[in-house]
Design an enzyme around this catalytic site. Structure first.
Site, PDB file in Angstrom:
ATOM      1  N   ASP A  92      34.669  39.331  34.692  1.00 58.18           N
ATOM      2  CA  ASP A  92      35.651  38.622  33.868  1.00 58.18           C
ATOM      3  C   ASP A  92      36.086  39.368  32.618  1.00 58.18           C
ATOM      4  O   ASP A  92      36.552  38.759  31.636  1.00 58.18           O
ATOM      5  CB  ASP A  92      35.125  37.223  33.503  1.00 58.18           C
ATOM      6  CG  ASP A  92      35.325  36.259  34.658  1.00 58.18           C
ATOM      7  OD1 ASP A  92      36.358  36.369  35.346  1.00 58.18           O
ATOM      8  OD2 ASP A  92      34.452  35.407  34.882  1.00 58.18           O
ATOM      9  N   ASP A 153      39.241  34.314  41.550  1.00 58.23           N
ATOM     10  CA  ASP A 153      39.473  34.359  40.095  1.00 58.23           C
ATOM     11  C   ASP A 153      39.703  35.796  39.617  1.00 58.23           C
ATOM     12  O   ASP A 153      40.381  36.041  38.627  1.00 58.23           O
ATOM     13  CB  ASP A 153      38.277  33.800  39.309  1.00 58.23           C
ATOM     14  CG  ASP A 153      37.547  32.657  39.982  1.00 58.23           C
ATOM     15  OD1 ASP A 153      37.630  32.538  41.208  1.00 58.23           O
ATOM     16  OD2 ASP A 153      36.861  31.901  39.290  1.00 58.23           O
TER      17      ASP A 153
END
Ligand code: GLY
Length: 379
Positions: A92, A153
């Site tokens: 991320d 994601d």
């Protein structure tokens, strides 16, 4: 389209709450809420960039320097985080550094922010596994369950890599981003335009094994936030690559999403869950999708056959958020959007404020009122 005055009032409310939150959060970073109070941390989670992004957006829209000062403090915190390698062993990195250091570079041309964002891209590159040819989302290399696992994601982390190629001339960043995009398109998106949250590959051979989930209802279900990450992620991939397959994938996923909107325009947390009056929503999935569709529309001609349905999708969702989910009329609320769902499956904040829901709601309002485009790329 939505009444401009209503959009502007919603944006003003969002900015006012962000201003109040600077003092409330006192240098810490919001994550998700419990009993309507944001849980704060010292920049140790995957979500910390969203607060930075809200501060930068608020600064750009108002030129109020108190937002800039707070935003710059977050960038300094991200510098310390990179230097100490605090909780960066995951994929991320794009969420964290695109909305903090890269945003500062985009807004102010600050060279040290640019070099911080480039160092972050190098950290993300460490997640690349050359044998299985994928960016490993979670866990250490070789991890039994997660070593060969990709997640949808991750598409939102790829813009940082394309940007790094642009600013270093080193094509490896973009090449790896394209490998990951292509694997995601082929294996995470299903034939009916729904999506797996995650997909497993053999760590040695790279052979595809099976789809699965972490936050969805079941392995074969469609977690609505995963679908949202896909819509926005593929729209951005089209921006960087001009490969029509990514544009088409984003359109198909968006139509699948919009066909499943409930009456009030804000999605349930998973499309495959049995719907009852108690089924949780995920307002953050709707705010992400509005931004993704807005981005997608930029690449479509005026006469494109899907334009109307996509524009109407933005209208229905944003009206739904503003009228029924936003905390407009509650001036002391910390969050901007109620009824986000972090993990219904894991019973972790299943019906609360999510800082990414707030960020994308603000980005959506900034897109529609001021033509903003977020901080995923620069012109
Ligand atoms: N990227 C993690 C989530 O959407 O919950």
């Amino acid at each position: 389209m939505i009444n401009e005055k209503k959009l502007e009032a919603a944006l003003k409310d969002a900015i006012d709450k962000t201003r109040k939150n600077i003092a409330r959060f006192n240098g810490k970073f919001p994550h998700v809420s419990e009993n309507e109070v944001y849980q704060l941390n010292d920049n140790t989670d995957w979500t910390n960039g969203f607060w930075s992004g809200m501060l930068w957006l608020s600064y750009e829209l108002t030129r109020d320097t108190s937002f800039r000062e707070a935003a710059v403090r977050t960038v300094e915190s991200f510098r310390e985080r990179l230097e100490s390698q605090t909780v960066l062993d995951h994929h991320d990195i794009g969420f964290l550094y695109s909305l903090s250091a890269k945003a500062q570079w985009i807004i102010e041309g600050d060279e040290s922010a640019k070099s911080l964002a480039l160092s972050a891209a190098d950290v993300l590159m460490k997640r690349w596994r050359p044998r299985s040819m994928l960016i490993q989302a979670w866990g250490p290399e070789g991890h039994e369950e997660n070593g060969g696992r990709i997640i949808i994601d991750c598409l939102m982390n790829l813009p940082l890599l394309f940007w790094a190629t642009k600013h270093t001339g080193d094509v490896r960043y973009a090449e790896i981003a394209v490998h990951q995009a292509e694997k995601s398109r082929r294996f995470l998106v299903r034939g009916d335009d729904s999506s797996y949250h995650t997909f497993y590959f053999d760590q040695e051979s790279g052979e595809p094994l099976c789809g699965g989930t972490e936050q969805g209802y079941s392995d074969g279900s469609t977690w609505s936030r995963g679908q949202a990450w896909g819509i926005y992620g593929f729209a951005l991939l089209y921006h960087f690559t001009r490969d029509k397959r990514y544009q088409e994938t984003s359109i198909r996923m968006a139509k699948h999403f919009l066909e499943r909107l409930p009456e009030d325009g804000v999605v349930y947390w998973d499309f495959s869950v049995p719907f009852t009056s108690d089924t949780k929503r995920d307002s953050s999935a709707s705010s992400i999708t509005i931004c993704g569709i807005h981005e997608l529309l930029k690449g479509l001609s005026n006469g494109h056959p899907d334009r109307c349905v996509l524009e109407e999708g933005i209208r229905r969702q944003l009206e739904g958020l503003i009228e029924k989910y936003a905390t407009i009329g509650k001036p002391d609320a910390e969050g901007l959007l109620e009824r986000g769902a972090y993990s219904v499956r894991g019973n972790a904040s299943p019906d609360d404020y999510m800082i990414w829901g707030d960020y994308f709601y603000m980005e959506a309002l900034a897109r529609l009122t001021a033509g903003h485009k977020g901080y995923w790329y620069e012109l």
